[in-house]
Design a protein around this motif. Structure first.
Motif, PDB file in Angstrom:
ATOM      1  N   GLY A 141     -13.131 -20.155  46.319  1.00 16.73           N
ATOM      2  CA  GLY A 141     -14.538 -20.442  46.572  1.00 16.73           C
ATOM      3  C   GLY A 141     -14.764 -20.956  47.980  1.00 16.73           C
ATOM      4  N   SER A 142     -16.008 -21.328  48.273  1.00 20.32           N
ATOM      5  CA  SER A 142     -16.354 -21.876  49.594  1.00 20.32           C
ATOM      6  C   SER A 142     -16.098 -23.381  49.604  1.00 20.32           C
ATOM      7  N   ASN A 143     -16.239 -23.974  50.783  1.00 16.95           N
ATOM      8  CA  ASN A 143     -15.923 -25.401  50.938  1.00 16.95           C
ATOM      9  C   ASN A 143     -17.066 -26.325  50.525  1.00 16.95           C
ATOM     10  N   THR A 144     -18.264 -25.790  50.378  1.00 17.88           N
ATOM     11  CA  THR A 144     -19.417 -26.620  50.019  1.00 17.88           C
ATOM     12  C   THR A 144     -20.233 -25.954  48.923  1.00 17.88           C
ATOM     13  N   SER A 145     -20.965 -26.760  48.179  1.00 20.35           N
ATOM     14  CA  SER A 145     -21.887 -26.252  47.163  1.00 20.35           C
ATOM     15  C   SER A 145     -23.294 -26.195  47.741  1.00 20.35           C
ATOM     16  N   ALA A 146     -24.108 -25.319  47.193  1.00 24.45           N
ATOM     17  CA  ALA A 146     -25.473 -25.145  47.695  1.00 24.45           C
ATOM     18  C   ALA A 146     -26.322 -26.379  47.418  1.00 24.45           C
ATOM     19  N   GLU A 147     -27.240 -26.643  48.347  1.00 23.65           N
ATOM     20  CA  GLU A 147     -28.195 -27.721  48.165  1.00 23.65           C
ATOM     21  C   GLU A 147     -29.553 -27.141  47.801  1.00 23.65           C
ATOM     22  N   LEU A 148     -30.249 -27.808  46.900  1.00 25.88           N
ATOM     23  CA  LEU A 148     -31.564 -27.350  46.461  1.00 25.88           C
ATOM     24  C   LEU A 148     -32.619 -28.374  46.859  1.00 25.88           C
ATOM     25  N   PRO A 149     -33.708 -27.941  47.540  1.00 25.17           N
ATOM     26  CA  PRO A 149     -34.772 -28.890  47.915  1.00 25.17           C
ATOM     27  C   PRO A 149     -35.538 -29.346  46.682  1.00 25.17           C
ATOM     28  N   GLY A 197     -17.407 -23.024  42.409  1.00 24.42           N
ATOM     29  CA  GLY A 197     -16.943 -22.153  43.490  1.00 24.42           C
ATOM     30  C   GLY A 197     -17.741 -22.289  44.761  1.00 24.42           C
ATOM     31  N   GLY A 198     -18.523 -23.370  44.893  1.00 26.91           N
ATOM     32  CA  GLY A 198     -19.346 -23.519  46.092  1.00 26.91           C
ATOM     33  C   GLY A 198     -20.454 -22.489  46.119  1.00 26.91           C
ATOM     34  N   ASN A 199     -20.537 -21.722  47.188  1.00 25.11           N
ATOM     35  CA  ASN A 199     -21.587 -20.704  47.321  1.00 25.11           C
ATOM     36  C   ASN A 199     -21.141 -19.327  46.843  1.00 25.11           C
ATOM     37  N   ASN A 200     -19.938 -19.226  46.299  1.00 23.88           N
ATOM     38  CA  ASN A 200     -19.450 -17.944  45.780  1.00 23.88           C
ATOM     39  C   ASN A 200     -20.162 -17.581  44.490  1.00 23.88           C
ATOM     40  N   THR A 201     -20.320 -16.293  44.278  1.00 20.86           N
ATOM     41  CA  THR A 201     -20.951 -15.827  43.048  1.00 20.86           C
ATOM     42  C   THR A 201     -19.919 -15.456  41.988  1.00 20.86           C
ATOM     43  N   GLY A 202     -18.690 -15.168  42.418  1.00 18.15           N
ATOM     44  CA  GLY A 202     -17.637 -14.789  41.469  1.00 18.15           C
ATOM     45  C   GLY A 202     -16.874 -16.007  40.980  1.00 18.15           C
ATOM     46  N   ASN A 203     -15.603 -15.818  40.653  1.00 15.59           N
ATOM     47  CA  ASN A 203     -14.777 -16.923  40.165  1.00 15.59           C
ATOM     48  C   ASN A 203     -14.484 -17.921  41.280  1.00 15.59           C
ATOM     49  N   ALA A 204     -14.237 -19.158  40.854  1.00 13.88           N
ATOM     50  CA  ALA A 204     -13.820 -20.193  41.807  1.00 13.88           C
ATOM     51  C   ALA A 204     -12.318 -20.130  42.031  1.00 13.88           C
ATOM     52  N   TYR A 205     -11.583 -19.722  41.003  1.00 11.48           N
ATOM     53  CA  TYR A 205     -10.117 -19.675  41.073  1.00 11.48           C
ATOM     54  C   TYR A 205      -9.612 -18.308  40.629  1.00 11.48           C
ATOM     55  N   THR A 206      -8.459 -17.950  41.165  1.00  9.47           N
ATOM     56  CA  THR A 206      -7.755 -16.745  40.727  1.00  9.47           C
ATOM     57  C   THR A 206      -6.281 -17.100  40.582  1.00  9.47           C
ATOM     58  N   LEU A 207      -5.532 -16.288  39.858  1.00  7.63           N
ATOM     59  CA  LEU A 207      -4.098 -16.523  39.674  1.00  7.63           C
ATOM     60  C   LEU A 207      -3.304 -15.597  40.589  1.00  7.63           C
ATOM     61  N   ASP A 208      -2.324 -16.179  41.279  1.00 11.39           N
ATOM     62  CA  ASP A 208      -1.476 -15.341  42.123  1.00 11.39           C
ATOM     63  C   ASP A 208      -0.384 -14.687  41.270  1.00 11.39           C
ATOM     64  N   ALA A 209       0.548 -13.989  41.920  1.00 11.96           N
ATOM     65  CA  ALA A 209       1.593 -13.269  41.187  1.00 11.96           C
ATOM     66  C   ALA A 209       2.457 -14.197  40.356  1.00 11.96           C
ATOM     67  N   GLY A 210       2.584 -15.450  40.772  1.00 15.68           N
ATOM     68  CA  GLY A 210       3.402 -16.405  40.029  1.00 15.68           C
ATOM     69  C   GLY A 210       2.636 -17.169  38.969  1.00 15.68           C
ATOM     70  N   GLY A 254     -38.262 -31.709  47.100  1.00 19.05           N
ATOM     71  CA  GLY A 254     -39.530 -32.285  47.532  1.00 19.05           C
ATOM     72  C   GLY A 254     -39.381 -33.439  48.495  1.00 19.05           C
ATOM     73  N   ASP A 255     -40.439 -33.633  49.321  1.00 12.97           N
ATOM     74  CA  ASP A 255     -40.489 -34.730  50.295  1.00 12.97           C
ATOM     75  C   ASP A 255     -39.292 -34.707  51.250  1.00 12.97           C
ATOM     76  N   GLY A 256     -38.818 -33.504  51.576  1.00 13.03           N
ATOM     77  CA  GLY A 256     -37.711 -33.381  52.509  1.00 13.03           C
ATOM     78  C   GLY A 256     -36.362 -33.760  51.924  1.00 13.03           C
ATOM     79  N   GLN A 257     -36.303 -33.955  50.619  1.00 12.20           N
ATOM     80  CA  GLN A 257     -35.055 -34.335  49.979  1.00 12.20           C
ATOM     81  C   GLN A 257     -34.412 -33.124  49.311  1.00 12.20           C
ATOM     82  N   SER A 258     -33.094 -33.184  49.159  1.00  8.97           N
ATOM     83  CA  SER A 258     -32.364 -32.103  48.489  1.00  8.97           C
ATOM     84  C   SER A 258     -31.214 -32.715  47.707  1.00  8.97           C
ATOM     85  N   VAL A 259     -30.667 -31.936  46.785  1.00  5.96           N
ATOM     86  CA  VAL A 259     -29.546 -32.392  45.972  1.00  5.96           C
ATOM     87  C   VAL A 259     -28.528 -31.268  45.877  1.00  5.96           C
ATOM     88  N   THR A 260     -27.253 -31.636  45.958  1.00  5.96           N
ATOM     89  CA  THR A 260     -26.186 -30.646  45.808  1.00  5.96           C
ATOM     90  C   THR A 260     -26.013 -30.351  44.329  1.00  5.96           C
TER      91      THR A 260
END
Length: 307
Positions: free
Chosen positions: A160-168, A140-153, A170-176
């Protein structure tokens, strides 16, 4: 008398100061053996003390980076496992679509296939709402709840959000830490329309159940979309696998740097046991000899030589 008194006082003072220094050296050496550290104060070696503080700070930062890397590794491993299950479900949906494309099937047989396809849709929906190591939405990207929900049909809708969080790490590097649901399921079909795998499976199940005029054609159309959807998911899983491999490389490098820091800390501030024990024994021997000499000399008197 004043000269004699002064000389005697100086003799005692020199002896006391010498033995005090020896005792202090012995106590320092004993403290070094007990603590394993040869620096008790920064003033003992300011340059070495400053470097030791730097090494300690680097090790503390490395511990934080390691915690982040472990979390990223856990989330990516969970994502990889969920995506493997998704792939299996889509492959099964392809098999069912291939069966449904046969013109020899009866309506009841296609209804049975539709029922299994509906179950696959539900399984994919559940996997899409998997949780990460912190209990939040894995896809769900940066959302804490569900990534998907069901509509009436009953259609799965990404919330969810459009991007996932990145975690540092070390050495200025990060990973999604994961992928978003759109990165896993969404693609453009043969007609240029944006769609996703779950919608394709649900649409095919509905077509087989409703007895559409040409269910075989609907199944054939779905096969192309399912293939594209599976390719999209496979690409995302490859990205996740690459991130996991990169975390392994970074972890090995972090371990090597930590070992180098430990070695340098031991060289700068650690006690050389063999050398320190030898110095302590030497100091105690000199102290014992000094005490014995002082006792003997202090007992001498000029009058003893005038008899």
């Amino acid at each position: 008398m004043a000269i004699v008194s002064t000389s005697t006082s100086a003799f005692y003072e020199r002896a006391r100061a010498g033995m005090k220094d020896l005792r202090s050296q012995a106590e320092t050496l004993q403290a070094q053996l007990g603590s394993g550290q040869k620096l008790t104060r920064s003033s003992d070696d300011p340059v070495a003390a400053a470097r030791l503080r730097t090494l300690s700070r680097l090790e503390s930062l490395s511990t934080i980076d390691k915690t982040n890397a472990n979390r990223a590794n856990a989330d990516l491993t969970l994502a990889d496992s969920a995506m493997s299950n998704m792939s299996n479900s889509i492959i099964r949906a392809q098999e069912l679509a291939t069966q449904a494309a046969s013109t020899t099937l009866t309506h009841s047989q296609r209804a049975g296939i539709a029922e299994e396809l509906a179950q696959i849709h539900d399984d994919l929906y559940a996997l899409a709402n998997s949780r990460d190591s912190s209990g939040h939405a894995l896809f769900g990207g940066n959302n804490t709840g569900n990534a998907y929900t069901l509509d009436a049909g009953g259609n799965a809708q990404y919330i969810g959000s459009n991007t996932s969080a990145e975690l540092p790490i070390g050495d200025g590097q990060s990973v999604t830490r994961s992928m978003t649901g759109r990165q896993l399921f969404n693609f453009t079909d043969a007609n240029g329309n944006d769609t996703d795998v779950m919608a394709t499976i649900k649409t095919l199940a509905a077509a087989l159940t409703s007895g559409t005029a040409d269910p075989a054609a609907a199944a054939n159309d779905a096969l192309g979309s399912l293939k594209t959807g599976l390719d999209t998911l496979s690409t995302a899983q490859t990205v996740v696998g690459t991130r996991l491999a990169w975390l392994d490389v970074v972890s090995e490098r972090r371990t090597s740097l930590s070992e180098l820091r430990s070695t340098e800390e031991a060289d700068l501030g650690g006690t050389d046991i063999a050398s320190t024990v030898a110095q302590l024994q030497q100091t105690l021997t000199v102290l014992e000899a000094s005490q014995a000499s002082f006792t003997k000399l202090s007992g001498l008197s000029l009058f003893d030589n005038l008899r």
